[in-house]
Design a protein around this motif. Structure first.
Motif, PDB file in Angstrom:
ATOM      1  N   TRP A 339       0.757  -1.461   0.166  1.00 52.02           N
ATOM      2  CA  TRP A 339       0.009   0.157  -0.133  1.00 52.02           C
ATOM      3  C   TRP A 339       0.852   1.262   0.054  1.00 52.02           C
ATOM      4  N   ILE A 340       2.014   1.120   0.952  1.00 48.91           N
ATOM      5  CA  ILE A 340       2.585   2.594   1.188  1.00 48.91           C
ATOM      6  C   ILE A 340       3.469   2.889  -0.127  1.00 48.91           C
ATOM      7  N   ASN A 341       4.045   1.952  -0.625  1.00 46.23           N
ATOM      8  CA  ASN A 341       4.946   2.159  -1.819  1.00 46.23           C
ATOM      9  C   ASN A 341       4.006   2.427  -3.046  1.00 46.23           C
ATOM     10  N   ALA A 342       2.826   1.585  -3.242  1.00 43.37           N
ATOM     11  CA  ALA A 342       1.954   1.913  -4.222  1.00 43.37           C
ATOM     12  C   ALA A 342       1.391   3.576  -4.225  1.00 43.37           C
ATOM     13  N   CYS A 343       1.073   3.785  -2.871  1.00 40.37           N
ATOM     14  CA  CYS A 343       0.563   5.203  -2.823  1.00 40.37           C
ATOM     15  C   CYS A 343       1.666   6.269  -2.848  1.00 40.37           C
ATOM     16  N   GLY A 344       2.867   5.752  -2.930  1.00 41.58           N
ATOM     17  CA  GLY A 344       3.913   6.900  -2.626  1.00 41.58           C
ATOM     18  C   GLY A 344       3.959   7.601  -1.201  1.00 41.58           C
ATOM     19  N   PHE A 345       3.822   7.197  -0.050  1.00 41.74           N
ATOM     20  CA  PHE A 345       3.743   7.715   1.289  1.00 41.74           C
ATOM     21  C   PHE A 345       5.035   7.852   1.621  1.00 41.74           C
ATOM     22  N   THR A 346       5.353   8.688   2.342  1.00 42.21           N
ATOM     23  CA  THR A 346       6.489   8.849   3.203  1.00 42.21           C
ATOM     24  C   THR A 346       6.133   9.293   4.611  1.00 42.21           C
ATOM     25  N   ARG A 347       7.055   9.662   5.309  1.00 38.16           N
ATOM     26  CA  ARG A 347       6.875   9.975   6.686  1.00 38.16           C
ATOM     27  C   ARG A 347       6.044  11.335   6.741  1.00 38.16           C
ATOM     28  N   ASN A 348       5.962  12.017   5.568  1.00 39.44           N
ATOM     29  CA  ASN A 348       5.311  13.295   5.480  1.00 39.44           C
ATOM     30  C   ASN A 348       3.538  12.992   5.635  1.00 39.44           C
ATOM     31  N   GLN A 349       3.240  11.814   5.022  1.00 40.41           N
ATOM     32  CA  GLN A 349       1.926  11.505   5.175  1.00 40.41           C
ATOM     33  C   GLN A 349       1.620  10.504   6.461  1.00 40.41           C
ATOM     34  N   ILE A 350       2.435   9.508   6.376  1.00 36.55           N
ATOM     35  CA  ILE A 350       2.235   8.410   7.565  1.00 36.55           C
ATOM     36  C   ILE A 350       3.191   8.567   8.498  1.00 36.55           C
ATOM     37  N   SER A 351       2.924   9.121   9.868  1.00 33.26           N
ATOM     38  CA  SER A 351       4.210   9.507  10.765  1.00 33.26           C
ATOM     39  C   SER A 351       4.960   8.394  11.176  1.00 33.26           C
ATOM     40  N   PHE A 352       4.211   7.221  11.687  1.00 36.56           N
ATOM     41  CA  PHE A 352       4.834   6.029  11.757  1.00 36.56           C
ATOM     42  C   PHE A 352       3.809   4.913  11.711  1.00 36.56           C
ATOM     43  N   ILE A 353       4.335   3.638  11.997  1.00 34.27           N
ATOM     44  CA  ILE A 353       3.413   2.500  11.863  1.00 34.27           C
ATOM     45  C   ILE A 353       3.659   1.722  13.166  1.00 34.27           C
ATOM     46  N   THR A 354       2.485   1.485  13.919  1.00 38.25           N
ATOM     47  CA  THR A 354       2.717   0.629  14.932  1.00 38.25           C
ATOM     48  C   THR A 354       2.783  -0.915  14.714  1.00 38.25           C
ATOM     49  N   ASP A 355       3.597  -1.754  15.446  1.00 37.95           N
ATOM     50  CA  ASP A 355       3.467  -3.376  15.285  1.00 37.95           C
ATOM     51  C   ASP A 355       4.084  -3.750  16.535  1.00 37.95           C
ATOM     52  N   THR A 356       3.573  -5.122  16.590  1.00 39.01           N
ATOM     53  CA  THR A 356       3.854  -5.921  17.761  1.00 39.01           C
ATOM     54  C   THR A 356       5.108  -6.917  17.731  1.00 39.01           C
ATOM     55  N   THR A 357       5.513  -6.888  16.526  1.00 33.47           N
ATOM     56  CA  THR A 357       6.877  -7.848  16.321  1.00 33.47           C
ATOM     57  C   THR A 357       7.922  -7.274  16.472  1.00 33.47           C
TER      58      THR A 357
END
Ligand code: DWN
Length: 422
Positions: A339-357
């Motif tokens: 999703w992120i690479n297809a949409c071309g998102f960077t930290r400017n759009q998505i500040s961070f991603i949470t994950d349990t791993t």
């Protein structure tokens, strides 16, 4: 880093040899076209689980293009990335979620048992979570094989017998002494570049009454629900029953039963048995074979819908950010990378991603500068929106993150069509 695919993994179309008469008859009328046809193209993309620390080099980028076989309708990627790059160190671990535990029980309920303490071999045993469940909660005798050194170490710490290797004919010969009554391969068959070698390995381990259970994502779910985010370099093949029946044609194994599963957005449990088995094939096999039609038109529609969905998420997030809202991601799944690479998102759009791993934490989302952080960040930072990239667990996540929702937080669920909750 990768090599190109020129022939169909299932029916062999494109190979120098002419198909056998039996294969040609089963394939039905042919289009006369001898090459695989491109049907979906996301361009050059990073590897979906290539989580690296800031400043560290990525393993690389590779074309992400699906090709369709005009003879058996098998869909597969145009390239194979070297399996050792993808799997010798693997950051995806089997989910500890309730959804996954329930799924394990579903599988156990589906397996007809020939003995009280059955011997089960799991191919692609990951960190051993499923084997641990079978050994310690059900009392089964288990053994696994997986190529990822880090995951085999975890499985060994759980007290499990696991071989660290890729599965195929050579590895099967080494495991033979275990004499499995049941072979389970969960979400691994479509990751495998050489199906013939994989099936040869199964044959080595399968006297007539061995039950082989292959859990695979089903192309019908991919196409009908538009799950384009499950198209990435690990998923070399997009499975359906017809190509599988082609593949098995020259082997000692037969399709035995096909059961739909809800896990990971829709999958199949495909059971195989030896052709000399006393158990007759289930009618589900012919039902699936007769119903399948995943040709060019289905892929054309899928491609158009996928680019529309990519545009919709990009528009939603861009607009939110322009309006001063803070957007993050929830679940650094392999799907999130797509999703992120297809949409071309960077930290400017998505500040961070949470994950349990733990393996993914404090690394960047592949191909971007977006950091992966612990799941507590959702409540600490209280972003306006969290895009749920683990949409296959959405019900469980909504319950788990009630405190975030109670404080005004919202989830954006990108699949099957973009939706804001609550
Ligand atoms: O075939 C494959 C499948 C079965 O699993 C692999 N090639 C890779 C993997 O795909 P995925 O990464 O898309 O799988 P998941 O299980 O959908 O990933 C969910 C991610 O979200 C994990 O990184 C864990 C995370 N998560 C979380 O942070 N909080 C998940 C849940 C349920 C949560 O509550």
């Amino acid at each position: 880093m990768y090599h190109k695919i020129t022939s169909c993994r299932a029916c062999g179309l494109g190979k120098a040899q002419i198909p056998t008469l039996k294969q040609s008859v089963a394939a039905g009328p042919q289009s006369g076209d001898t090459s695989l046809l491109p049907v979906f193209d996301l361009g050059l993309q990073p590897l979906a689980n290539d989580f690296v620390q800031a400043g560290e080099e990525q393993s690389g980028f590779a074309p992400l293009k699906v090709m369709l076989c005009p003879r058996c309708n098998m869909a597969q990627l145009s390239v194979v990335v070297r399996p050792d790059i993808l799997y010798r160190h693997y950051s995806y671990v089997t989910s500890p979620s309730q959804t996954m535990r329930d799924h394990f029980q579903t599988l156990v309920d589906m397996i007809p048992l020939a003995s009280h303490k059955p011997r089960l071999l799991e191919i692609g045993s990951n960190d051993g979570r499923f084997l641990d469940f079978l050994q310690n909660e059900k009392g089964w005798q288990v053994c696994g094989i997986d190529p990822a050194k880090n995951l085999c170490e975890t499985a060994h710490r759980r007290g499990l017998k696991v071989y660290c290797d890729f599965f195929g004919a050579d590895a099967a010969a080494r495991i033979q002494e275990f004499e499995p009554e049941i072979i389970m391969a969960r979400h691994v068959f479509c990751h495998c570049p050489d199906w013939k070698d994989f099936v040869r390995g199964l044959e080595i381990l399968s006297p007539p009454e061995t039950l082989i259970c292959i859990e695979v994502p089903y192309v019908a779910d991919l196409l009908s629900k538009g799950e384009f985010d499950t198209v990435y370099h690990e998923h070399l093949s997009y499975f359906s029953i017809k190509p599988m029946s082609h593949l098995l044609m020259e082997t000692s194994l037969r399709l035995h039963k096909v059961v739909p599963l809800s896990i990971h957005g829709g999958a199949l449990l495909v059971m195989l048995r030896h052709r000399d088995s006393q158990t007759s094939p289930d009618k589900s096999v012919s039902q699936y074979l007769n119903a399948e039609d995943f040709g060019h038109e289905a892929w054309r529609k899928f491609s158009t819908d996928s680019f529309r969905k990519i545009g919709a998420l990009r528009h939603f997030v861009d607009t939110a950010v322009q309006n001063g809202k803070r957007v993050v991601g929830y679940g650094a799944s392999a799907k999130s990378t797509v999703w992120i690479n297809a949409c071309g998102f960077t930290r400017n759009q998505i500040s961070f991603i949470t994950d349990t791993t733990p393996e993914k934490l404090y690394r960047n989302s592949p191909g971007t500068n977006i950091p992966i952080v612990d799941e507590g960040a959702l409540l600490r930072e209280l972003p306006d929106y969290a895009v749920c990239f683990a949409w296959n667990y959405i019900d469980e996540i909504l319950q788990k993150e009630k405190a975030y929702l109670d404080r005004g937080g919202k989830f954006i669920v990108p699949h099957p069509d973009i939706k804001v909750l609550p």
